[in-house]
Design an enzyme around this catalytic site. Sequence first.
Site, PDB file in Angstrom:
ATOM      1  CD  GLN A  53      -2.293   1.458   2.599  1.00  0.00           C
ATOM      2  OE1 GLN A  53      -1.734   0.965   3.615  1.00  0.00           O
ATOM      3  NE2 GLN A  53      -3.405   2.388   2.820  1.00  0.00           N
ATOM      4  CB  SER A  92       2.195   7.417   4.511  1.00  0.00           C
ATOM      5  OG  SER A  92       1.263   6.550   5.054  1.00  0.00           O
ATOM      6  CB  SER A 103       3.468  -2.474   5.399  1.00  0.00           C
ATOM      7  OG  SER A 103       3.419  -1.868   6.501  1.00  0.00           O
ATOM      8  CD  GLU A 133      -4.981   0.722   6.547  1.00  0.00           C
ATOM      9  OE1 GLU A 133      -5.234   1.577   5.822  1.00  0.00           O
ATOM     10  OE2 GLU A 133      -3.924   0.359   7.167  1.00  0.00           O
TER      11      GLU A 133
HETATM   12  C1  LIG Z   1       4.260  -0.330  11.022  1.00  0.00           C
HETATM   13  C2  LIG Z   1       3.601   0.623  10.195  1.00  0.00           C
HETATM   14  C3  LIG Z   1       3.160   0.440   9.055  1.00  0.00           C
HETATM   15  C4  LIG Z   1       2.656   1.114   8.170  1.00  0.00           C
HETATM   16  N1  LIG Z   1       2.377   0.538   6.675  1.00  0.00           N
HETATM   17  C5  LIG Z   1       1.872   1.514   5.735  1.00  0.00           C
HETATM   18  C6  LIG Z   1       1.495   1.155   4.690  1.00  0.00           C
HETATM   19  O1  LIG Z   1       1.819  -0.054   4.365  1.00  0.00           O
HETATM   20  N2  LIG Z   1       1.484   1.981   3.765  1.00  0.00           N
HETATM   21  C7  LIG Z   1       1.236   3.417   4.041  1.00  0.00           C
HETATM   22  O2  LIG Z   1       0.761   4.217   2.907  1.00  0.00           O
HETATM   23  N3  LIG Z   1       1.546   3.936   5.174  1.00  0.00           N
HETATM   24  C8  LIG Z   1       1.734   3.110   6.272  1.00  0.00           C
HETATM   25  N4  LIG Z   1       2.186   3.384   7.333  1.00  0.00           N
HETATM   26  C9  LIG Z   1       2.047   4.989   7.842  1.00  0.00           C
HETATM   27  C10 LIG Z   1       0.832   5.052   8.596  1.00  0.00           C
HETATM   28  O3  LIG Z   1      -0.239   5.000   8.021  1.00  0.00           O
HETATM   29  C11 LIG Z   1       1.230   6.547   9.087  1.00  0.00           C
HETATM   30  O4  LIG Z   1       2.040   6.689   9.956  1.00  0.00           O
HETATM   31  C12 LIG Z   1       0.009   7.147   9.875  1.00  0.00           C
HETATM   32  O5  LIG Z   1      -1.082   7.547   8.766  1.00  0.00           O
HETATM   33  C13 LIG Z   1       0.314   8.444  10.649  1.00  0.00           C
HETATM   34  O6  LIG Z   1       0.883   9.258   9.860  1.00  0.00           O
HETATM   35  P1  LIG Z   1       2.560  10.053  10.344  1.00  0.00           P
HETATM   36  O7  LIG Z   1       3.369   8.673  10.786  1.00  0.00           O
HETATM   37  O8  LIG Z   1       2.896  10.973   9.257  1.00  0.00           O
HETATM   38  O9  LIG Z   1       2.197  10.784  11.606  1.00  0.00           O
HETATM   39  P2  LIG Z   1       1.314  12.354  11.626  1.00  0.00           P
HETATM   40  O10 LIG Z   1       0.362  12.432  10.787  1.00  0.00           O
HETATM   41  O11 LIG Z   1       2.555  13.341  11.481  1.00  0.00           O
HETATM   42  O12 LIG Z   1       1.150  12.596  13.035  1.00  0.00           O
HETATM   43  C14 LIG Z   1       1.993  12.636  14.030  1.00  0.00           C
HETATM   44  C15 LIG Z   1       1.242  12.958  15.321  1.00  0.00           C
HETATM   45  O13 LIG Z   1       0.475  14.015  15.322  1.00  0.00           O
HETATM   46  C16 LIG Z   1      -1.034  13.260  15.352  1.00  0.00           C
HETATM   47  N5  LIG Z   1      -1.956  14.260  14.732  1.00  0.00           N
HETATM   48  C17 LIG Z   1      -2.013  14.142  13.435  1.00  0.00           C
HETATM   49  N6  LIG Z   1      -2.968  14.946  13.165  1.00  0.00           N
HETATM   50  C18 LIG Z   1      -3.588  15.340  13.991  1.00  0.00           C
HETATM   51  C19 LIG Z   1      -5.049  16.025  14.385  1.00  0.00           C
HETATM   52  N7  LIG Z   1      -5.877  16.152  13.243  1.00  0.00           N
HETATM   53  N8  LIG Z   1      -5.376  15.840  15.337  1.00  0.00           N
HETATM   54  C20 LIG Z   1      -4.706  15.419  16.536  1.00  0.00           C
HETATM   55  N9  LIG Z   1      -3.478  14.861  16.404  1.00  0.00           N
HETATM   56  C21 LIG Z   1      -2.963  14.814  15.102  1.00  0.00           C
HETATM   57  C22 LIG Z   1      -1.177  11.931  15.413  1.00  0.00           C
HETATM   58  O14 LIG Z   1      -1.932  11.273  15.781  1.00  0.00           O
HETATM   59  C23 LIG Z   1       0.397  11.345  15.699  1.00  0.00           C
HETATM   60  O15 LIG Z   1       0.451  11.197  17.097  1.00  0.00           O
HETATM   61  C24 LIG Z   1       2.713   2.562   8.275  1.00  0.00           C
HETATM   62  C25 LIG Z   1       2.994   2.766   9.726  1.00  0.00           C
HETATM   63  C26 LIG Z   1       3.588   1.973  10.552  1.00  0.00           C
HETATM   64  C27 LIG Z   1       3.963   2.755  11.938  1.00  0.00           C
END
Ligand SMILES: Cc1cc2nc3c(=O)[nH]c(=O)nc-3n(C[C@H](O)[C@H](O)[C@H](O)COP(=O)(O)OP(=O)(O)OC[C@H]3O[C@@H](n4cnc5c(N)ncnc54)[C@H](O)[C@@H]3O)c2cc1C
Lengths: 376, 300
Positions: free
Chosen positions: A123, A126, A158, A241
């Site tokens: 997928q 992100s 992933s 999902e």
């Molecule tokens: C093990 C793992 C596997 C993954 N696999 C995939 C995959 O296969 N494909 C893929 O596309 N992505 C994948 N991801 C990514 C995942 O979808 C993102 O990490 C997730 O959507 C959060 O985005 P970010 O990490 O950029 O955090 P951010 O969006 O930058 O968030 C950082 C912090 O800010 C908080 N925050 C953000 N916006 C708000 C809001 N509006 N209100 C309150 N708090 C907020 C969040 O809750 C978090 O605590 C994976 C992540 C992990 C950890």
Amino acid sequence: MDLDIDAESVAFRDEVREWLAAHVPTLPSMDTAEGFAAHREWEAQLADARLSVVSWPREYGGRDASLLQWVLFEEEYYAARAPGRVSQNGIFMLGPTLFAHGTQEQRDRILPAMARGEQVWAQAWSEPEAGSDIAALRSSAVRTEGGWLLSGQKTWSSRAAFADRAFGLFRTDPGERRHRGLTYLMFDLRAEGVTVRPIPQLDGEPGFAEIFLDNVFVPDADVIGEPGQGWRVAMTTANNERGLSLRSPGRFLAAANRLVDLWRSAGEPAASRDRVADAWIGARAYQLYTFGTVSRLAEGGELGPESSVNKLFWSHLDLGLHDTALDILGPHAETDRAWVEGYLFSLAGPIYGGTDQIQRNTIAERLLGLPKEARR
Amino acid sequence: MRFALSAEHRDFATSLHAYLAGADTPGAARAWAHGRHEPGLKVLRGLAELGVPALLIDEAHGGLGAGPVDLVVAFEALGYHAVPGPLVETAAVAPAALTGAAAERWLPSLAAGEAFATVPVPLALDADIAAVVVGAEVVGQPELVRSIDPTRRLFRVDAPPLTGGRAFDLGVLAVAAQLLGAGRWLLDAAVAYAKQRSQYDRLIGEYQAIRHLLADVVTHLELARPLVHAAAVTASPQDISAAKVKAGDAAYLAARTALQVHGAIGYTAGHDLGLRLTKVRALAGAWGDSGFHRERVLAR
Ligand SMILES: Cc1cc2nc3c(=O)[nH]c(=O)nc-3n(C[C@H](O)[C@H](O)[C@H](O)COP(=O)(O)OP(=O)(O)OC[C@H]3O[C@@H](n4cnc5c(N)ncnc54)[C@H](O)[C@@H]3O)c2cc1C
């Protein structure tokens, strides 16, 4: 109101249990090249027994199993400690998206290979600047003869380190903002212009990867739904999902039962009694909640914002359960491979598939009807 | 499998809510707390007309011969509206605890809402108005003991406490359902308040600090309900204890959150929130505390 399981489903469950008891292997981590290959073979073996996509129609390798049977399958799967599904992004996210929005040609071409683990999907959703706020994505697809040229960067994908193909959203209309002007596309991870850079996770293994795209050609046949309508199509995937968490009751109850066994064998330490009980209670609650959802869906209901309730609940349940296990293990915790792996995985639960905070926002707005927060 | 309430169950819940919403249950509860029973007894008579105390009593004794699922549907509504009185004891416990001559003697009048039962667990709720104390020969002159919840009028009675068995389990089940209902009311009240109270030029429901608290509450209540329903279906002590623990925890989270969301207004005796908050806290310890029930969950 009852919890009785019909004879046909009992027979199906028994068959699954028997088959798994005879076939479940112990495989190396799928985050290694060797493990990934072994997991592909396991998918093929499941497919031979018609157990890789039980809820799909027969023509695509499934059994037309009911939702309840699928849940029972998952319970057996986890109780038997069968390997994690290397094909899960494809099977649980792209598959349902193709059933809802794909063409006949796409289904025929893609689904059978997916079901057999011959083609493993990642997928690619992100991006570095688009995490929770996925509509902020920047990667683009530009029209060219017979298809599109993809550019940009995806991340945290992933299994992309070893997978074959990926699906994701691209901006096809640079004039439009946010949810508009996006298109849902599939691409080959080995195509010209694609660079996959593995990212080691907490355990050091390349569980996810960055994907760099430099004018990567994708034919029109690999657009899902209408160009420009990607957001709507993607919402199906997003629901799947979280809906995918429907599969977890088996996972949590199996883990909770192992936790109770661990606690027993440790001499029933009083200090962790309450947490062990709560983990079991939570897993049972989650199983029953799922049975309720299954009953509702069977009567024509739809999966709504309660999938966020699901996600929020199980991510905490999983973490609490594994944390408790490590506490019981005490000095042996750091070296117990099985519990450590489960623990590390549980740490990611409140992040992927929509963070806790995002789920709470969804619940607050869509389930409780609270006012939206003011946005700039 | 059909793990969902039937149309009949939903209709029953609707009629209970409709009746209780118009019955001034908060007023009845406050009067009850001061030992003025009449408004509460009026509410209980209305509930008897809807069949609540008769649910588990068999038809031979003037009851409805209904089952535990009907019971939890009823007690969720009773908890929601903070109905006072010894209904767990009368409607859930007595039908299973009273046998033989005692059943002949008491069940018909309990089913009709003309008499009430109480049970020492170890204190007995509303023993001063109960005609029968489970496990005791006579009611005697009970001694009143003050509860954190003024509407729970507890008495020391001269009878061995009920600590297990089918009658006890049905009481626990009813309490779990009551907790769930109280929790739901607390959530509804807090959500309604968050949509209406403004501070710093915004509705407080726009603040994530508030929204996220409420999202956690609904999540825990939603996950507690299936445990309560399943406990009614399976009747296993493990499920019943699981339901009590989870419903108690979820309701308590709802209570604490509702108070926080309301601010000082929620801390006043005049606000209906307090009627549930103190009851939830009281019930968390009564009918087997969390430690007791977690023990039963793990006993296999
Ligand atoms: C093990 C793992 C596997 C993954 N696999 C995939 C995959 O296969 N494909 C893929 O596309 N992505 C994948 N991801 C990514 C995942 O979808 C993102 O990490 C997730 O959507 C959060 O985005 P970010 O990490 O950029 O955090 P951010 O969006 O930058 O968030 C950082 C912090 O800010 C908080 N925050 C953000 N916006 C708000 C809001 N509006 N209100 C309150 N708090 C907020 C969040 O809750 C978090 O605590 C994976 C992540 C992990 C950890």
